[in-house]
Design a protein around this motif. Structure first.
Motif, PDB file in Angstrom:
ATOM      1  N   ARG A  85       0.811  -1.217   0.000  1.00  0.00           N
ATOM      2  CA  ARG A  85       0.000   0.000   0.000  1.00  0.00           C
ATOM      3  C   ARG A  85       0.848   1.273   0.000  1.00  0.00           C
ATOM      4  O   ARG A  85       0.399   2.333   0.408  1.00  0.00           O
ATOM      5  N   SER A  86       2.063   1.163  -0.496  1.00  0.00           N
ATOM      6  CA  SER A  86       2.983   2.294  -0.457  1.00  0.00           C
ATOM      7  C   SER A  86       2.429   3.525  -1.176  1.00  0.00           C
ATOM      8  O   SER A  86       2.646   4.665  -0.739  1.00  0.00           O
ATOM      9  N   ALA A  87       1.705   3.313  -2.271  1.00  0.00           N
ATOM     10  CA  ALA A  87       1.178   4.450  -3.042  1.00  0.00           C
ATOM     11  C   ALA A  87       0.217   5.283  -2.190  1.00  0.00           C
ATOM     12  O   ALA A  87       0.192   6.525  -2.310  1.00  0.00           O
ATOM     13  N   LEU A  88      -0.580   4.638  -1.341  1.00  0.00           N
ATOM     14  CA  LEU A  88      -1.495   5.369  -0.469  1.00  0.00           C
ATOM     15  C   LEU A  88      -0.734   6.220   0.538  1.00  0.00           C
ATOM     16  O   LEU A  88      -1.098   7.369   0.809  1.00  0.00           O
ATOM     17  N   TYR A  89       0.336   5.660   1.108  1.00  0.00           N
ATOM     18  CA  TYR A  89       1.119   6.393   2.099  1.00  0.00           C
ATOM     19  C   TYR A  89       1.841   7.567   1.442  1.00  0.00           C
ATOM     20  O   TYR A  89       1.931   8.651   2.025  1.00  0.00           O
ATOM     21  N   GLN A  90       2.346   7.342   0.220  1.00  0.00           N
ATOM     22  CA  GLN A  90       3.048   8.420  -0.476  1.00  0.00           C
ATOM     23  C   GLN A  90       2.095   9.569  -0.795  1.00  0.00           C
ATOM     24  O   GLN A  90       2.461  10.744  -0.667  1.00  0.00           O
ATOM     25  N   ALA A  91       0.872   9.248  -1.182  1.00  0.00           N
ATOM     26  CA  ALA A  91      -0.108  10.294  -1.493  1.00  0.00           C
ATOM     27  C   ALA A  91      -0.404  11.132  -0.252  1.00  0.00           C
ATOM     28  O   ALA A  91      -0.508  12.369  -0.327  1.00  0.00           O
ATOM     29  N   ALA A  92      -0.538  10.469   0.895  1.00  0.00           N
ATOM     30  CA  ALA A  92      -0.797  11.201   2.137  1.00  0.00           C
ATOM     31  C   ALA A  92       0.404  12.060   2.512  1.00  0.00           C
ATOM     32  O   ALA A  92       0.252  13.220   2.928  1.00  0.00           O
ATOM     33  N   LEU A  93       1.604  11.516   2.353  1.00  0.00           N
ATOM     34  CA  LEU A  93       2.811  12.274   2.679  1.00  0.00           C
ATOM     35  C   LEU A  93       2.960  13.484   1.763  1.00  0.00           C
ATOM     36  O   LEU A  93       3.303  14.580   2.227  1.00  0.00           O
TER      37      LEU A  93
END
Length: 304
Positions: A85-93
């Motif tokens: 789920r890295s893409a979700l975390y990157q979007a939030a960051l």
């Protein structure tokens, strides 16, 4: 065991880290969160927090899921793996950085040692090729919330924690960011977990506010301590988790949750025990964990 159809909007979860096989403390958290979800007529989800490869044990995640299943604790929906789920975390960051809520930090742990690891300002002139990213915590950021089990909790995040890490210098996502993003994405309404994570909750509430995300209810269950007052280790032989014989450990977990042993007294099968537990469970009987400051002291003792 077939889970009931949800009669409420309650959505709880259990989120183990695959750093070893399931131990009794984790079973207590899983069983407690499962019981609260069933009591509310809601859903119970499982999420694997496999975000720290250096600490993970090969095959542990699958063994944990198999052990949960042996105890009748099966996710009502597909198991979520954080490593995917890295893409979700990157979007939030990216959003936090763009809004000025987060910043790159070039400080090392050594730089912060004198302040007990509390970051309030970067060391002038420090640069490194692999900076961490931290949340900017304003002075006076005091978070208060009502824990379902503990009651009112308060923490001055700026003074006691400081600007906390969202993405580590080694590129790994920090627990605080990942758990907030995933709880929102999965629609989690109730976070039920051990009291060792109680002091993380104010940080997560700050993040939820910065990202305009809903803040779930929280319930922190009592820790399992040994005779010396320390949290039991995963290898502690005093309370083994035996998948082939789940009833004794579930009876013990039931008692540790403050429930009446008589309610499960004559249960001879796993299905019967879980059915009786669902009917008899009383959240008001769960013992309250220590105050936040006491939890912090206990955590320091664990690392002595």
């Amino acid at each position: 065991m077939t889970s009931p159809s949800p009669s409420s909007g309650y959505r709880g979860r259990f989120a183990p880290s695959p750093t070893g096989d399931l131990h009794f403390g984790s079973l207590l958290a899983a069983f407690g969160s499962w019981l609260l979800a069933r009591h509310a007529g809601g859903r119970w989800l499982v999420r694997v927090e496999d975000l720290d490869p250096p600490r993970e044990v090969a095959g542990a995640a699958r063994r944990q899921l198999d052990t949960l299943a042996a105890f009748g604790l099966v996710s009502d929906e597909e198991v979520v793996w954080q490593s995917r789920r890295s893409a979700l975390y990157q979007a939030a960051l990216d959003r936090l950085l763009a809004d000025g809520h987060a910043f790159e930090c070039h400080c090392s742990r050594t730089d912060l040692a004198a302040a007990a690891g509390v970051h309030r300002a970067c060391v002038p002139g420090k640069t490194r090729p692999d900076p961490a990213v931290r949340l900017r915590v304003a002075d006076g950021s005091v978070v208060r919330f009502d824990d379902v089990v503990r009651g009112p909790v308060e923490q001055d995040v700026a003074r006691e924690v400081g600007d906390f890490v969202l993405k580590r210098a080694d590129g790994c996502w920090a627990y605080q960011l990942a758990v907030v993003v995933d709880d929102a994405a999965q629609g989690i309404t109730d976070v039920v977990r051990g009291a060792d994570l109680l002091e993380s909750t104010p940080r997560q509430i700050l993040l939820q506010r910065a990202l305009d995300l809903p803040v779930p209810r929280h319930a922190h269950l009592p820790l399992i301590l040994g005779p010396d007052g320390r949290k039991l280790s995963k290898s502690d032989a005093a309370m083994p988790v035996e998948p082939g014989d789940p009833l004794p450990a579930l009876h013990e977990a039931w008692a540790r949750l403050g429930q009446s042993p008589a309610a499960l007294e004559d249960a001879e099968t796993l299905a019967e025990l879980l059915a009786r537990a669902t009917r008899a469970f009383d959240p008001a009987r769960i013992p309250a964990p220590p105050l936040l400051q006491e939890v912090s002291s206990a955590l320091r003792r664990m690392t002595d």
